[in-house]
Design an enzyme around this catalytic site. Structure first.
Site, PDB file in Angstrom:
ATOM      1  N   ASN A  19       3.288   9.340  -7.803  1.00  0.00           N
ATOM      2  CA  ASN A  19       2.392   8.895  -9.203  1.00  0.00           C
ATOM      3  C   ASN A  19       2.352   9.936  -9.879  1.00  0.00           C
ATOM      4  OD1 ASN A  19      -0.087  10.373  -8.119  1.00  0.00           O
ATOM      5  ND2 ASN A  19      -0.705   8.789  -6.902  1.00  0.00           N
ATOM      6  N   ASN A  52      -4.245   4.910   2.130  1.00  0.00           N
ATOM      7  CA  ASN A  52      -3.189   5.893   1.463  1.00  0.00           C
ATOM      8  C   ASN A  52      -3.763   6.944   0.337  1.00  0.00           C
ATOM      9  OD1 ASN A  52      -2.716   4.643  -1.452  1.00  0.00           O
ATOM     10  ND2 ASN A  52      -2.816   3.064  -0.164  1.00  0.00           N
ATOM     11  N   LYS A  98     -24.733  17.647   7.082  1.00  0.00           N
ATOM     12  CA  LYS A  98     -25.536  18.041   5.817  1.00  0.00           C
ATOM     13  C   LYS A  98     -25.209  17.448   4.674  1.00  0.00           C
ATOM     14  CE  LYS A  98     -26.372  22.367   4.570  1.00  0.00           C
ATOM     15  NZ  LYS A  98     -26.110  23.785   3.987  1.00  0.00           N
ATOM     16  N   TYR A 153       5.634   2.710  -8.950  1.00  0.00           N
ATOM     17  CA  TYR A 153       5.453   4.032  -8.636  1.00  0.00           C
ATOM     18  C   TYR A 153       6.887   4.665  -9.103  1.00  0.00           C
ATOM     19  CZ  TYR A 153       1.816   3.880  -5.341  1.00  0.00           C
ATOM     20  OH  TYR A 153       0.355   3.564  -4.869  1.00  0.00           O
ATOM     21  N   LYS A 179       0.416  -4.052 -11.340  1.00  0.00           N
ATOM     22  CA  LYS A 179      -0.066  -2.721 -11.669  1.00  0.00           C
ATOM     23  C   LYS A 179       1.102  -1.825 -11.600  1.00  0.00           C
ATOM     24  CE  LYS A 179      -3.069   0.184  -9.442  1.00  0.00           C
ATOM     25  NZ  LYS A 179      -4.214   0.569  -8.721  1.00  0.00           N
ATOM     26  N   MET A 180       1.182  -0.952 -12.438  1.00  0.00           N
ATOM     27  CA  MET A 180       2.231   0.278 -12.631  1.00  0.00           C
ATOM     28  C   MET A 180       1.653   1.290 -13.004  1.00  0.00           C
ATOM     29  SD  MET A 180       3.986  -0.857 -16.197  1.00  0.00           S
ATOM     30  CE  MET A 180       4.725   0.893 -16.366  1.00  0.00           C
ATOM     31  N   LYS A 181       2.450   2.549 -12.497  1.00  0.00           N
ATOM     32  CA  LYS A 181       1.792   3.817 -12.722  1.00  0.00           C
ATOM     33  C   LYS A 181       2.402   4.319 -14.152  1.00  0.00           C
ATOM     34  CE  LYS A 181       0.513   4.207  -8.723  1.00  0.00           C
ATOM     35  NZ  LYS A 181      -1.257   4.371  -8.447  1.00  0.00           N
ATOM     36  N   ASP A 218      -1.983   2.700 -14.417  1.00  0.00           N
ATOM     37  CA  ASP A 218      -2.887   3.590 -13.497  1.00  0.00           C
ATOM     38  C   ASP A 218      -2.247   5.110 -13.863  1.00  0.00           C
ATOM     39  OD1 ASP A 218      -4.369   5.033 -11.579  1.00  0.00           O
ATOM     40  OD2 ASP A 218      -3.506   3.825  -9.799  1.00  0.00           O
ATOM     41  N   ASN A 220      -3.983   7.883 -12.312  1.00  0.00           N
ATOM     42  CA  ASN A 220      -4.231   8.790 -11.105  1.00  0.00           C
ATOM     43  C   ASN A 220      -4.893  10.017 -11.641  1.00  0.00           C
ATOM     44  OD1 ASN A 220      -1.560   7.113  -9.835  1.00  0.00           O
ATOM     45  ND2 ASN A 220      -3.291   7.175  -8.608  1.00  0.00           N
ATOM     46  N   GLU A 244      -6.591   2.542 -15.776  1.00  0.00           N
ATOM     47  CA  GLU A 244      -7.291   2.856 -14.301  1.00  0.00           C
ATOM     48  C   GLU A 244      -7.211   4.576 -14.363  1.00  0.00           C
ATOM     49  OE1 GLU A 244      -6.327   2.636  -9.848  1.00  0.00           O
ATOM     50  OE2 GLU A 244      -5.929   0.847 -11.128  1.00  0.00           O
ATOM     51  N   GLU A 270     -11.752   5.327  -7.353  1.00  0.00           N
ATOM     52  CA  GLU A 270     -11.247   5.348  -5.845  1.00  0.00           C
ATOM     53  C   GLU A 270     -11.180   6.443  -5.317  1.00  0.00           C
ATOM     54  OE1 GLU A 270      -6.375   6.123  -6.010  1.00  0.00           O
ATOM     55  OE2 GLU A 270      -7.200   4.297  -7.297  1.00  0.00           O
ATOM     56  N   ASP A 297     -13.197   2.859  -2.343  1.00  0.00           N
ATOM     57  CA  ASP A 297     -12.592   2.208  -1.141  1.00  0.00           C
ATOM     58  C   ASP A 297     -13.356   2.538   0.100  1.00  0.00           C
ATOM     59  OD1 ASP A 297     -10.993   1.978   1.063  1.00  0.00           O
ATOM     60  OD2 ASP A 297      -8.934   2.757   0.130  1.00  0.00           O
ATOM     61  N   HIS A 327      -9.819  -0.344  -4.001  1.00  0.00           N
ATOM     62  CA  HIS A 327      -8.640   0.567  -3.801  1.00  0.00           C
ATOM     63  C   HIS A 327      -8.129   0.280  -2.436  1.00  0.00           C
ATOM     64  CE1 HIS A 327      -6.472   4.127  -2.024  1.00  0.00           C
ATOM     65  NE2 HIS A 327      -5.783   4.113  -3.245  1.00  0.00           N
ATOM     66  N   GLU A 346      -7.020  -4.878  -3.993  1.00  0.00           N
ATOM     67  CA  GLU A 346      -5.693  -4.332  -4.267  1.00  0.00           C
ATOM     68  C   GLU A 346      -4.779  -4.693  -3.321  1.00  0.00           C
ATOM     69  OE1 GLU A 346      -3.918  -0.375  -6.044  1.00  0.00           O
ATOM     70  OE2 GLU A 346      -5.360   0.024  -4.361  1.00  0.00           O
ATOM     71  N   SER A 347      -3.435  -4.891  -3.558  1.00  0.00           N
ATOM     72  CA  SER A 347      -2.454  -5.249  -2.490  1.00  0.00           C
ATOM     73  C   SER A 347      -1.289  -4.246  -2.938  1.00  0.00           C
ATOM     74  CB  SER A 347      -2.126  -6.548  -2.738  1.00  0.00           C
ATOM     75  OG  SER A 347      -0.952  -6.907  -1.902  1.00  0.00           O
ATOM     76  N   TYR A 348      -0.450  -3.826  -1.784  1.00  0.00           N
ATOM     77  CA  TYR A 348       0.686  -2.963  -1.859  1.00  0.00           C
ATOM     78  C   TYR A 348       1.798  -3.925  -1.126  1.00  0.00           C
ATOM     79  CZ  TYR A 348      -2.092   0.783  -3.220  1.00  0.00           C
ATOM     80  OH  TYR A 348      -3.030   1.835  -3.829  1.00  0.00           O
TER      81      TYR A 348
END
Length: 393
Positions: A19, A52, A98, A153, A179-181, A218, A220, A244, A270, A297, A327, A346-348
């Protein structure tokens, strides 16, 4: 109720993709199997893994969290009705930790939390989505979850034509939103990088019939404010589904500045791994509850026990659960989305195998996924992933 055994391992999810910030050539994930004995000697084994983007956590699991879980007492892990209490087990696992400094600790705990919820649903003989609906949503589960195909990606030699072909495959699988990077040309002058990305975006929007609302982009967290605003000005007329993580996830005030200048939806969250960090985003990030998307996530942020606290916090601040689209692209979050009434998941379809994607025989139709009715999260209905879990013995 007692913990019989906890086993852990590390599985590769390496892939020759990148990404705008990292590549995935050495990515790993922790896997665990937690066997619990309930009433009448009935046993169930729950499985868990981390999403991931974060690496396996064998050291933290072995040194701190698994020993605490194994040592947890019957009273700690049993609900008043005699059933397994993932929240009680969570408290035992987090003993002597803590506050603050969440980091990778939240990932390790999230792996165990996932397995405990899987075991709890199996002991009850119900799918996790139904258990969650009954316990936390007045029994009201959604009939299906809205999902989108995350991809786009970068990898060596991949141009616009290959990107469009990838998105065509997703449409053929039943997804209507993709969705695309973007932002993945570090060192390239901003003007040239923007031109390159706009050509990529325009090609995908054309494939989608000119409907920008079917495409999310996205970054990132790669951009500073100047680049984020420059891209925002170019993206705004396109009516995209969302823009995103354009900025560092912890830079709340800069998110607020961007939200003042970019009217369409922004998505982020995320890489925030606790209720407290999520609350700071809501308080100080300038996000708008009528349009923006929250992508916390549960598998990375201490698990569902903490995610339930996050949902309670959001309700106090006037946010609907429907603004939450987790995510990760995994079955755990899909069960949560259906059982708790979130906005989707989301789905990959083509990356992060075998952890990405859902049950083998559950089709995607118009970006909707119905849920299987097998007990637990449903890993047993995803053969390639379940084969990985079975290596734990």
């Amino acid at each position: 109720m007692r913990i019989v055994s906890v086993k852990q391992g590390t599985a590769p999810i390496a892939s020759a993709i990148a990404n705008a910030y990292i590549d995935f050539s050495k990515m790993t994930a922790s896997i665990v199997a937690v066997t619990v004995e309930g009433e009448g000697g009935k046993q169930a084994t729950g499985y868990g893994f981390n999403s991931n983007g974060r690496y396996a956590q064998p050291g933290l699991l072995a040194e701190r969290f698994i020993p605490r879980l194994v040592e947890a007492t019957e009273a700690q892990i049993t609900r008043p009705d005699g059933k397994l209490s993932p929240a009680g087990a969570w408290n035992a696992v987090m003993k002597n930790e803590k506050p603050g400094g969440h980091g990778e600790r939240s990932v390790a705990v999230g792996v165990l939390d996932m397995a405990l919820w899987d075991a709890a649903a199996k002991l009850d003989g119900v799918p996790l989505w139904k258990l969650l609906a009954d316990r936390f949503n007045n029994g009201a589960a959604d009939p299906a979850a809205w999902v989108y195909a995350a991809g786009g990606y970068y990898y060596p030699g991949k141009g616009v034509d290959q990107l469009v072909e990838e998105m065509k495959r997703y449409l053929g699988m039943g997804y209507s939103t993709v969705k695309m990077k973007i932002g993945g040309a570090p060192g390239t002058p901003l003007k040239e990088a923007l031109a390159e990305d706009m050509a990529r975006i325009e090609a995908v929007v054309k494939l989608l019939g000119g409907d920008g609302s079917k495409l999310a982009v996205d970054v990132n967290g790669r951009f500073g404010l100047h680049a984020a605003l420059t891209y925002a000005a170019a993206l705004a007329p396109m009516g995209l589904r969302w823009y995103e993580e354009p900025l560092d996830p912890l830079d709340y005030s800069t998110h607020a500045t961007l939200a003042e200048h970019y009217a369409p939806p922004i998505a982020t969250g995320e890489n925030l791994f606790s209720m407290q960090d999520a609350r700071n985003l809501i308080r100080h990030g300038g996000l708008r509850p009528d349009r923006d998307i929250l992508q916390f996530d549960p598998a990375l942020s201490y698990g569902l026990v903490e995610y339930l606290r996050t949902l309670d916090m959001l309700a106090l601040h006037g946010w609907s659960r429907r603004r939450c689209v987790p995510h990760g692209g995994h079955q755990f979050a899909l069960n949560i989305a259906v059982g708790l009434g979130l906005g989707g998941n989301e789905s990959y379809p083509e990356v992060f195998h075998p952890f990405g994607g859902f049950a083998d025989d559950v089709p995607v139709r118009d970006s909707k996924v119905a849920m299987p009715t097998i007990p637990g999260i449903g890993f047993e209905a995803k053969n390639e992933l379940f084969a990985v879990f079975k290596t734990l013995g």
